[in-house]
Motif scaffolding. Structure first.
Motif, mmCIF file in Angstrom:
data_model
loop_
_atom_site.group_PDB
_atom_site.id
_atom_site.type_symbol
_atom_site.label_atom_id
_atom_site.label_comp_id
_atom_site.label_asym_id
_atom_site.label_seq_id
_atom_site.Cartn_x
_atom_site.Cartn_y
_atom_site.Cartn_z
ATOM 1 N N SER A 75 -6.340 1.704 -2.359
ATOM 2 C CA SER A 75 -6.895 1.903 -3.696
ATOM 3 C C SER A 75 -7.795 0.715 -3.994
ATOM 4 C CB SER A 75 -5.749 1.985 -4.713
ATOM 5 O OG SER A 75 -6.260 1.945 -6.021
ATOM 6 N N ASN A 76 -9.018 0.989 -4.445
ATOM 7 C CA ASN A 76 -10.013 -0.070 -4.627
ATOM 8 C C ASN A 76 -10.679 0.032 -5.992
ATOM 9 O OD1 ASN A 76 -10.164 0.973 -1.531
ATOM 10 N ND2 ASN A 76 -10.256 -1.249 -1.632
ATOM 11 N N PRO A 77 -11.329 -1.064 -6.433
ATOM 12 C CA PRO A 77 -11.983 -1.042 -7.749
ATOM 13 C C PRO A 77 -13.102 -0.005 -7.826
ATOM 14 C CG PRO A 77 -11.759 -3.292 -6.962
ATOM 15 C CD PRO A 77 -11.406 -2.404 -5.814
ATOM 16 N N ASN A 78 -13.314 0.522 -9.020
ATOM 17 C CA ASN A 78 -14.409 1.461 -9.271
ATOM 18 C C ASN A 78 -15.607 0.745 -9.886
ATOM 19 O OD1 ASN A 78 -13.292 3.905 -8.365
ATOM 20 N ND2 ASN A 78 -12.066 4.077 -10.227
ATOM 21 N N ASN A 118 -14.751 7.799 -5.774
ATOM 22 C CA ASN A 118 -15.897 6.949 -6.119
ATOM 23 C C ASN A 118 -16.206 5.974 -4.990
ATOM 24 O OD1 ASN A 118 -14.115 7.412 -8.826
ATOM 25 N ND2 ASN A 118 -16.287 7.559 -9.263
ATOM 26 N N PRO A 119 -17.420 5.398 -4.997
ATOM 27 C CA PRO A 119 -17.800 4.453 -3.932
ATOM 28 C C PRO A 119 -16.907 3.207 -3.904
ATOM 29 C CG PRO A 119 -19.739 5.187 -5.140
ATOM 30 C CD PRO A 119 -18.547 5.655 -5.919
ATOM 31 N N ASN A 120 -16.758 2.637 -2.724
ATOM 32 C CA ASN A 120 -16.013 1.395 -2.558
ATOM 33 C C ASN A 120 -16.953 0.204 -2.458
ATOM 34 O OD1 ASN A 120 -13.341 2.355 -2.531
ATOM 35 N ND2 ASN A 120 -13.587 3.062 -0.423
ATOM 36 N N ILE A 121 -16.424 -0.942 -2.875
ATOM 37 C CA ILE A 121 -17.199 -2.183 -2.816
ATOM 38 C C ILE A 121 -16.779 -2.994 -1.598
ATOM 39 C CG2 ILE A 121 -17.631 -4.402 -3.945
ATOM 40 C CD1 ILE A 121 -17.152 -2.917 -6.626
ATOM 41 N N TYR A 149 -13.450 -4.988 2.219
ATOM 42 C CA TYR A 149 -13.204 -4.232 0.988
ATOM 43 C C TYR A 149 -12.615 -5.109 -0.108
ATOM 44 C CZ TYR A 149 -14.191 0.135 3.344
ATOM 45 O OH TYR A 149 -14.829 1.148 4.012
ATOM 46 N N MET A 150 -13.193 -4.977 -1.293
ATOM 47 C CA MET A 150 -12.653 -5.632 -2.486
ATOM 48 C C MET A 150 -11.316 -4.977 -2.842
ATOM 49 S SD MET A 150 -14.634 -5.830 -6.143
ATOM 50 C CE MET A 150 -13.793 -6.474 -7.601
ATOM 51 N N GLU A 151 -10.357 -5.784 -3.262
ATOM 52 C CA GLU A 151 -9.039 -5.277 -3.650
ATOM 53 C C GLU A 151 -8.965 -5.090 -5.167
ATOM 54 O OE1 GLU A 151 -6.678 -4.433 -1.591
ATOM 55 O OE2 GLU A 151 -6.994 -5.566 0.255
ATOM 56 N N ASN A 152 -8.003 -4.299 -5.613
ATOM 57 C CA ASN A 152 -7.746 -4.185 -7.051
ATOM 58 C C ASN A 152 -7.341 -5.547 -7.616
ATOM 59 O OD1 ASN A 152 -8.316 -1.469 -7.184
ATOM 60 N ND2 ASN A 152 -6.187 -0.839 -6.877
ATOM 61 N N ASN A 153 -7.645 -5.734 -8.904
ATOM 62 C CA ASN A 153 -7.241 -6.935 -9.634
ATOM 63 C C ASN A 153 -7.761 -8.240 -9.042
ATOM 64 O OD1 ASN A 153 -4.376 -4.999 -9.946
ATOM 65 N ND2 ASN A 153 -5.665 -5.493 -11.697
ATOM 66 N N ARG A 159 0.866 -1.191 0.000
ATOM 67 C CA ARG A 159 0.000 0.000 0.000
ATOM 68 C C ARG A 159 0.901 1.239 0.000
ATOM 69 N NH1 ARG A 159 -4.985 -2.835 -0.146
ATOM 70 N NH2 ARG A 159 -4.936 -4.419 1.437
#
Lengths: 185, 185
Positions: free
Chosen positions: A35-38, B36-39, B72-76, A23
């Protein structure tokens, strides 16, 4: 991210204690920047069940290609409100949401796209600022080779199949980047 | 956000030309920083259809209260992969996802929560680092007054109702902040 958005000092990129992935860490603020998905929200607007509303993109990426009205969800709105807002902004159309129709994780882009099946009650629409053109398409007239994104092609394919079956269940899809092409010596 | 994460200079907060809501703008980088909103992704793990796996939170907010495994969902990663990862991390449990079960827009928190109905094939689980305790609950033993969040209460209520009906459709919910209490003079 190179600098802390709270204090302006440089951040360090490493895995914090107790975490399992790197991170951006600020040592001055003692803050970890996540940083999280949009989320991209939109509609598959259908008129009289067999005509689909598509928008020709006026902006990059994929300017000039056809898409469904969709865009980034904003803070402090619901997913449905975002989908209706995008349909209003891009196609000047007021639709009635029926149900969530596609949920696509676009893994390589860290995006989640949610498209709602929606009824266009009257054939009233026009190009919003992000569209060059907006049109209703019969199934046989869909411009398959001029669609902007794989997710749009998937949604239209699902709809035509489901129309025949008379059922419109949620379609859950995971998209990953295509494997890198081997370059021959 | 006070400083640009790319160059470290101060950002200005105003509505950019052609936009319709205020953003953080960097004049040095010519970048607009969007928020933007987070998942939040998770599971409603069920063993033998009538026992639900709950985790007692070891972390704030709502430490000591019961919840479903979610985070929280992570990137990728895909939404499903995030839900399975959180179930593994918080409950050391391996489950099989059945279907998306709740989609909740938590408007005031700019969050979207997605919970998947999932089968726990064997009663094997234990407390992960973020849990004080993990247990299977029969419907009549659910600790309703010690649940961590409204979304969890909703999901459990839906499940018990749907169990009676034998159908488990997607539940789409929009949560808004409760109206501010009037302070009497």
């Amino acid at each position: 991210m190179k600098y802390c958005s709270e204090c302006g000092n440089k951040v360090s990129y490493y895995t914090p204690e107790g975490d399992n992935r790197p991170r951006h860490n600020c040592h001055f603020c003692q803050i970890i920047h996540y940083s999280n998905p949009n989320i991209v929200a939109g509609c598959l607007p259908v008129y009289q069940k067999n005509k689909i509303l598509l928008c020709k993109r006026a902006i990059e990426p994929r300017r000039g290609y056809w898409t469904l009205p969709a865009g980034y969800m904003e803070n402090n709105e619901s997913v449905e409100a975002a989908a209706l807002r995008e349909t209003r902004e891009e196609a000047n159309a007021e639709v009635n949401i029926i149900s969530l129709y596609t949920l696509t994780s676009i893994v390589h882009a860290s995006q989640v796209q949610m498209l709602f099946l929606a009824e266009l009650p009257t054939p009233e629409f026009s190009s919003g600022i992000e569209s060059l053109d907006v049109q209703l398409f019969s199934f046989e007239d869909i411009p398959w080779n001029q669609l902007a994104f794989q997710t749009i092609k998937n949604a239209l394919t699902f709809y035509i199949e489901d129309y025949k079956a008379g059922k419109f269940p949620l379609h859950n899809v995971v998209l990953k980047a295509p494997p890198k092409q081997l370059i021959k010596p």
